[in-house]
Design a protein around this motif. Structure first.
Motif, PDB file in Angstrom:
ATOM      1  N   THR A  88       0.881  -1.294   0.084  1.00 18.65           N
ATOM      2  CA  THR A  88       0.181  -0.015   0.096  1.00 18.65           C
ATOM      3  C   THR A  88       1.204   1.360  -0.036  1.00 18.65           C
ATOM      4  N   ILE A  89       0.435   2.315  -0.616  1.00 12.79           N
ATOM      5  CA  ILE A  89       0.980   3.449  -0.651  1.00 12.79           C
ATOM      6  C   ILE A  89       1.023   4.256   0.764  1.00 12.79           C
ATOM      7  N   PRO A  90       2.464   4.755   0.930  1.00 10.20           N
ATOM      8  CA  PRO A  90       2.404   5.740   2.372  1.00 10.20           C
ATOM      9  C   PRO A  90       2.231   6.882   2.554  1.00 10.20           C
ATOM     10  N   PHE A  91       1.688   7.780   3.368  1.00 11.35           N
ATOM     11  CA  PHE A  91       1.366   8.919   2.980  1.00 11.35           C
ATOM     12  C   PHE A  91       1.097   9.925   4.517  1.00 11.35           C
ATOM     13  N   LYS A  92       1.691  10.797   4.589  1.00 14.22           N
ATOM     14  CA  LYS A  92       2.120  12.017   5.995  1.00 14.22           C
ATOM     15  C   LYS A  92       0.660  12.582   5.706  1.00 14.22           C
ATOM     16  N   TYR A  93       0.097  12.713   6.861  1.00 10.61           N
ATOM     17  CA  TYR A  93      -1.243  13.642   7.338  1.00 10.61           C
ATOM     18  C   TYR A  93      -0.700  14.117   9.242  1.00 10.61           C
ATOM     19  N   ASN A  94      -0.844  15.143   9.272  1.00 10.52           N
ATOM     20  CA  ASN A  94      -1.185  16.101  10.555  1.00 10.52           C
ATOM     21  C   ASN A  94      -0.481  15.194  11.621  1.00 10.52           C
ATOM     22  N   HIS A  95       1.324  14.739  10.996  1.00  6.47           N
ATOM     23  CA  HIS A  95       2.130  14.526  10.883  1.00  6.47           C
ATOM     24  C   HIS A  95       2.323  12.964  11.393  1.00  6.47           C
ATOM     25  N   ASN A  96       1.396  12.039  11.199  1.00  7.62           N
ATOM     26  CA  ASN A  96       1.085  10.724  10.674  1.00  7.62           C
ATOM     27  C   ASN A  96       1.780   9.853   9.900  1.00  7.62           C
ATOM     28  N   ASN A  97       2.131   8.596   9.666  1.00  6.87           N
ATOM     29  CA  ASN A  97       2.207   7.692   8.226  1.00  6.87           C
ATOM     30  C   ASN A  97       0.922   7.001   8.329  1.00  6.87           C
ATOM     31  N   PHE A  98       0.033   7.275   7.412  1.00 12.30           N
ATOM     32  CA  PHE A  98      -0.869   6.132   7.100  1.00 12.30           C
ATOM     33  C   PHE A  98      -1.010   5.787   5.841  1.00 12.30           C
ATOM     34  N   TYR A  99      -0.786   4.507   6.224  1.00 10.67           N
ATOM     35  CA  TYR A  99      -1.137   3.632   4.356  1.00 10.67           C
ATOM     36  C   TYR A  99      -1.915   3.146   3.288  1.00 10.67           C
ATOM     37  N   VAL A 100      -2.956   3.191   2.746  1.00 10.44           N
ATOM     38  CA  VAL A 100      -4.081   3.283   1.898  1.00 10.44           C
ATOM     39  C   VAL A 100      -3.914   2.881   0.567  1.00 10.44           C
ATOM     40  N   CYS A 101      -4.932   2.162   0.167  1.00  5.86           N
ATOM     41  CA  CYS A 101      -4.272   1.314  -1.514  1.00  5.86           C
ATOM     42  C   CYS A 101      -4.957   2.226  -2.554  1.00  5.86           C
ATOM     43  N   SER A 102      -5.626   3.272  -2.722  1.00  3.89           N
ATOM     44  CA  SER A 102      -5.695   3.859  -3.286  1.00  3.89           C
ATOM     45  C   SER A 102      -5.982   5.441  -3.219  1.00  3.89           C
ATOM     46  N   ASN A 103      -6.346   6.512  -4.202  1.00  4.05           N
ATOM     47  CA  ASN A 103      -6.285   7.646  -3.428  1.00  4.05           C
ATOM     48  C   ASN A 103      -7.783   7.884  -3.549  1.00  4.05           C
TER      49      ASN A 103
ATOM     50  N   CYS B 170      -9.189   5.996  -1.460  1.00  6.53           N
ATOM     51  CA  CYS B 170      -8.880   5.207   0.445  1.00  6.53           C
ATOM     52  C   CYS B 170      -8.134   6.956   0.653  1.00  6.53           C
ATOM     53  N   LYS B 171      -7.685   7.323   0.453  1.00  3.39           N
ATOM     54  CA  LYS B 171      -6.271   8.482   1.311  1.00  3.39           C
ATOM     55  C   LYS B 171      -7.868   9.508   1.109  1.00  3.39           C
ATOM     56  N   LEU B 172      -8.072  10.088   0.294  1.00  7.26           N
ATOM     57  CA  LEU B 172      -9.481  11.029   0.120  1.00  7.26           C
ATOM     58  C   LEU B 172     -10.022  10.698   1.475  1.00  7.26           C
ATOM     59  N   SER B 173     -11.331   8.950   1.180  1.00  6.77           N
ATOM     60  CA  SER B 173     -11.674   8.924   2.215  1.00  6.77           C
ATOM     61  C   SER B 173     -11.303   9.255   4.126  1.00  6.77           C
ATOM     62  N   LEU B 174      -9.945   8.906   4.141  1.00  8.16           N
ATOM     63  CA  LEU B 174      -9.020   9.255   5.016  1.00  8.16           C
ATOM     64  C   LEU B 174      -8.757  10.636   5.433  1.00  8.16           C
ATOM     65  N   THR B 175      -8.411  11.072   5.002  1.00  7.77           N
ATOM     66  CA  THR B 175      -8.422  12.495   4.912  1.00  7.77           C
ATOM     67  C   THR B 175     -10.157  13.332   5.450  1.00  7.77           C
ATOM     68  N   ILE B 176     -11.185  13.365   5.112  1.00  3.85           N
ATOM     69  CA  ILE B 176     -12.256  13.608   4.902  1.00  3.85           C
ATOM     70  C   ILE B 176     -12.508  13.175   6.201  1.00  3.85           C
ATOM     71  N   ASN B 177     -12.660  12.707   6.096  1.00  6.70           N
ATOM     72  CA  ASN B 177     -13.096  12.155   7.991  1.00  6.70           C
ATOM     73  C   ASN B 177     -12.293  11.560   8.765  1.00  6.70           C
ATOM     74  N   TYR B 178     -11.065  11.944   9.189  1.00  6.99           N
ATOM     75  CA  TYR B 178      -9.895  11.840   9.116  1.00  6.99           C
ATOM     76  C   TYR B 178     -10.226  11.542  10.951  1.00  6.99           C
ATOM     77  N   ASN B 179     -11.116  12.705  11.894  1.00  5.51           N
ATOM     78  CA  ASN B 179     -12.030  12.069  13.342  1.00  5.51           C
ATOM     79  C   ASN B 179     -12.078  10.676  13.155  1.00  5.51           C
ATOM     80  N   LYS B 180     -12.929  10.181  12.399  1.00  8.21           N
ATOM     81  CA  LYS B 180     -13.472   9.003  12.187  1.00  8.21           C
ATOM     82  C   LYS B 180     -12.809   7.474  10.840  1.00  8.21           C
ATOM     83  N   VAL B 181     -11.789   8.108  10.706  1.00  2.50           N
ATOM     84  CA  VAL B 181     -11.413   6.797   9.793  1.00  2.50           C
ATOM     85  C   VAL B 181     -10.190   6.477   9.978  1.00  2.50           C
ATOM     86  N   ALA B 182      -9.109   8.212  10.589  1.00  2.00           N
ATOM     87  CA  ALA B 182      -8.230   7.601  11.642  1.00  2.00           C
ATOM     88  C   ALA B 182      -7.486   7.182  12.551  1.00  2.00           C
ATOM     89  N   MET B 183      -8.959   6.719  13.263  1.00  2.00           N
ATOM     90  CA  MET B 183      -9.043   5.716  14.858  1.00  2.00           C
ATOM     91  C   MET B 183      -9.709   4.643  13.892  1.00  2.00           C
TER      92      MET B 183
END
Ligand SMILES: [Zn+2]
Length: 157
Positions: A81-96, A98-111
């Motif tokens: 999967t693809i790593p990306f940094k968001y809010n100083h943390n490393n996240f891994y997603v399989c597609s753009n 999924c990246k969008l979904s994680l950043t938009i719903n950060y408080n829900k999806v990142a936890m």
């Protein structure tokens, strides 16, 4: 004169037999080669699926590397999967997406909830494991203690 004729016939028979043997060897070699090529082709075509099938069995109860999972889908993936940094943390997603979904719903999806204690944790700092054997769904843990307790409890079931 007669003897020579017999010898000639015997020689001819032997020759035919040798030819037959030779043909048989060629045929068998060809079949083995075809089978080998076929196996290699199948393996290369389905390499990811085979590897994935293997991982969902072998990785159960083991810590899973973040680059094998999608934090948005909470699943073990076929490919890295693809790593990306968001809010100083490393996240891994399989597609753009999924990246969008994680950043938009950060408080829900990142936890995530620790699968053993129920504590809320940030996925990028969690220890990851498979929820069940033969299933790609992953679960997150706050620490190794909870991780070990979860699998001990699962194995008792
Ligand atoms: Zn994804």
């Amino acid at each position: 004169m007669k003897k020579r004729k017999i010898n000639k016939e015997a020689l001819k028979k032997k020759e035919i037999l040798d030819n037959k043997r030779f043909n048989k060897t060629i045929l068998i070699s060809f079949m083995i080669l075809s089978l080998l090529i076929f196996t290699v082709l199948i393996f290369y075509t389905y390499r990811c699926s085979t590897l994935f099938y293997y991982r969902t069995r072998v990785l159960y109860g083991k810590e899973i590397s973040s680059d094998l999972v999608c934090f948005n889908e909470n699943k073990l993936k076929h490919h890295k999967t693809i790593p990306f940094k968001y809010n100083h943390n490393n996240f891994y997603v399989c597609s753009n997406n999924c990246k969008l979904s994680l950043t938009i719903n950060y408080n829900k999806v990142a936890m995530a909830l620790d699968a053993f204690s129920g504590d809320t944790i940030l996925k990028s700092r969690a220890i990851i494991g498979l929820k069940k054997k033969k299933n790609p769904t992953i679960v997150y843990f706050k620490n190794k203690v909870n991780f070990n307790r979860y699998y001990r409890k699962q194995n008792k079931k």
